[in-house]
Write a protein that holds these residues in place. Structure first.
Motif, PDB file in Angstrom:
ATOM      1  N   CYS A  30     -83.181  43.070  17.412  1.00 13.51           N
ATOM      2  CA  CYS A  30     -82.160  41.843  17.080  1.00 13.51           C
ATOM      3  C   CYS A  30     -83.039  40.443  17.215  1.00 13.51           C
ATOM      4  O   CYS A  30     -83.459  40.098  18.185  1.00 13.51           O
ATOM      5  CB  CYS A  30     -81.062  41.949  18.129  1.00 13.51           C
ATOM      6  N   ARG A  31     -83.348  39.898  16.044  1.00  9.93           N
ATOM      7  CA  ARG A  31     -84.164  38.984  15.761  1.00  9.93           C
ATOM      8  C   ARG A  31     -83.455  38.045  14.554  1.00  9.93           C
ATOM      9  O   ARG A  31     -84.023  38.081  13.585  1.00  9.93           O
ATOM     10  CB  ARG A  31     -85.536  39.205  15.206  1.00  9.93           C
ATOM     11  N   LEU A  32     -82.267  37.203  15.181  1.00  6.92           N
ATOM     12  CA  LEU A  32     -81.666  36.465  14.342  1.00  6.92           C
ATOM     13  C   LEU A  32     -82.214  35.309  13.728  1.00  6.92           C
ATOM     14  O   LEU A  32     -83.275  34.770  14.132  1.00  6.92           O
ATOM     15  CB  LEU A  32     -80.278  36.019  14.771  1.00  6.92           C
ATOM     16  N   THR A  33     -82.178  34.833  12.377  1.00 11.21           N
ATOM     17  CA  THR A  33     -82.870  33.962  11.824  1.00 11.21           C
ATOM     18  C   THR A  33     -82.975  32.651  12.449  1.00 11.21           C
ATOM     19  O   THR A  33     -81.701  32.289  13.126  1.00 11.21           O
ATOM     20  CB  THR A  33     -82.311  33.713  10.454  1.00 11.21           C
ATOM     21  N   LEU A  34     -84.030  31.703  12.632  1.00 16.04           N
ATOM     22  CA  LEU A  34     -83.976  30.626  13.058  1.00 16.04           C
ATOM     23  C   LEU A  34     -83.761  30.487  14.808  1.00 16.04           C
ATOM     24  O   LEU A  34     -83.413  29.491  15.324  1.00 16.04           O
ATOM     25  CB  LEU A  34     -83.112  29.643  12.518  1.00 16.04           C
ATOM     26  N   THR A  35     -83.879  31.547  15.235  1.00 15.05           N
ATOM     27  CA  THR A  35     -83.809  31.858  16.902  1.00 15.05           C
ATOM     28  C   THR A  35     -85.329  31.742  17.364  1.00 15.05           C
ATOM     29  O   THR A  35     -86.142  31.704  16.756  1.00 15.05           O
ATOM     30  CB  THR A  35     -83.245  32.877  17.355  1.00 15.05           C
TER      31      THR A  35
END
Ligand code: HGY
Ligand code: MN
Ligand code: MN
Length: 419
Positions: A30-35
């Protein structure tokens, strides 16, 4: 190409190391964008590129380009890559394989002291998934002129944070205006995310194109009311309308069988309280098909369903189409390079049109482009159980390397042929 062979162990080690950044208990990512997790994997990737002597630049949509010089640095680079952002319950391979296989391919060239004719660049496209900021393939869409940068930067997540603010927050808004970066060609290695290659026992998918996709946002408005004191005939239940819309999207896809797909993937019920009749529901619709005319027919049926379902329930409904990516055919020369590379390596191949969307679908509008697929176990993806084997990943990376070198040779020959 002389015997340049990628290192399967090194690639697998990179894949597992990247997967640990945002790794989940079930073995997904779980590596959502721009986090901050996206920032961490970007920093990790940048360090690996710079350790290889590559020059890393970033554009104002956050897309990263890691460049290795060639003989003719006046030529636009041959680019290859994919994305490092994931779905909330994503897997280890969606996107990451394409970026890290390109890294492994460059490492192989560096170790062999092999200099390409054109410069080459590894690309990490920002926000391919569209899971946090819709639509998907935002940065490659701006790069290809599909979206304006301002429109993209103003997109907000469900907490109201804008793409632009999130990009600033992780320190990856570069100076280069997105799209001012000519490419000689673009190649993307990706997992198939479907069942075909595995079912047919094929090693490599020669991707000839991508099916069309359309994304919509729907708001159904009724009236909050007491679940105990409000008679059934006096309700304006937004969730009842939304539920019927979910069923109708499924029916529209089935009515356009066998290739159409339709999905309601996100829904927000407000106020989402056990004893309040829901007064408002937000939901998303994802329609896909290889032909635009069929997508038009599906869209017409969807539009008609809104009032058909909501009027009798006393509900208001509005819908906005936020993405329309037509079907794409990839460049014949790039596809030929993929085919030649797979044949040279002795892999069993089949031509395939991608069911999933990819950055390559937009990049194909501004540069000759093609894709390579490797099998997904059980055809599963956008799922923490997503898996492709070490051997399958290495096969994809080998074809990616050889396809880029084949295309590079074609560029050199063309130059040699010109007066
Ligand atoms: O939606 C897609 O097909 C891609 O995974 N973003
Ligand atoms: Mn992907
Ligand atoms: Mn994906």
């Amino acid at each position: 190409m002389r015997n340049l062979v990628v290192d399967a162990e090194r690639l697998w080690s990179d894949l597992m190391e990247a997967a640990a950044i945002g790794g989940t208990a079930k073995g997904g990512v779980c590596r959502l964008t721009l986090t901050d997790l996206d920032r961490q994997v970007r920093d990790w990737f940048k360090a690996r590129c710079e350790a290889l002597g590559l020059t890393v630049t970033v554009d104002d949509m956050g897309t990263m380009f890691a460049r290795r010089a060639g003989q003719r640095n006046d030529l636009p680079p041959i680019a290859f890559g994919s994305h490092l952002d994931t779905q909330p319950t994503g897997g280890k391979f969606d996107g990451a394989l394409g970026v890290l296989a390109a890294l492994e391919a460059v490492r192989t060239l560096v170790e062999a002291g092999y200099e390409t004719y054109a410069p080459i660049e590894i690309v990490n496209w920002t926000n391919e998934e569209g899971a946090r900021f819709a639509p998907s393939m935002t940065a490659s869409g701006v790069f290809a002129g599909v979206f304006t940068r301002d429109w993209a930067a103003a997109r907000t997540d469900r907490d109201g944070v804008s793409f632009g603010a999130a990009l600033e927050a992780i320190g990856y808004r570069g100076e280069e205006p997105c799209g001012r970066h000519p490419l000689s060609a673009f190649f993307e290695l990706h997992i198939e995310q479907g069942p075909i290659l595995e079912m047919e026992g094929k090693d490599i998918g020669v991707v000839t194109g991508v099916q069309g996709l359309r994304w919509y946002e729907v708001l159904v408005t009724g009236q909050d009311a007491h679940t105990g004191a409000t008679p059934m005939h006096m309700r304006r239940n937004a969730l009842l309308g939304a539920a019927r819309l979910v069923d109708r999207v499924d029916a529209i896809a089935l009515a356009h069988a066998p290739l159409a797909v339709g999905t309601v993937g996100m829904m927000e019920v407000r106020p989402n309280s056990r004893n309040v009749v829901p007064g408002e529901v937000f939901l998303t619709v994802d329609l896909r098909h290889p032909e635009s005319a069929v997508l038009d027919s599906m869209e017409r049926a969807l539009v008609a369903s809104l009032s058909e379902i909501c009027d009798p329930l006393g509900l208001r409904v509005s819908m906005e189409r936020i993405a329309d990516a037509p079907p794409v055919r990839f460049d014949p020369d790039c596809v030929a390079s993929v085919r030649a590379a797979a044949a040279a390596a002795g892999y069993a191949t089949r031509d395939i049109v991608s069911g999933a969307g990819h950055d390559a679908a937009y990049v194909a509008r501004v540069a000759p482009t093609a894709m390579i697929f490797v099998p997904s176990r059980g055809g599963i993806s956008h799922n923490e159980a997503e898996f492709s084997s070490k051997e399958q990943c290495a096969a994809g990376a080998q074809v990616l390397l050889q396809a880029v070198l084949d295309y590079d040779r074609r560029l050199a020959e063309r130059a040699g042929r010109e007066p």
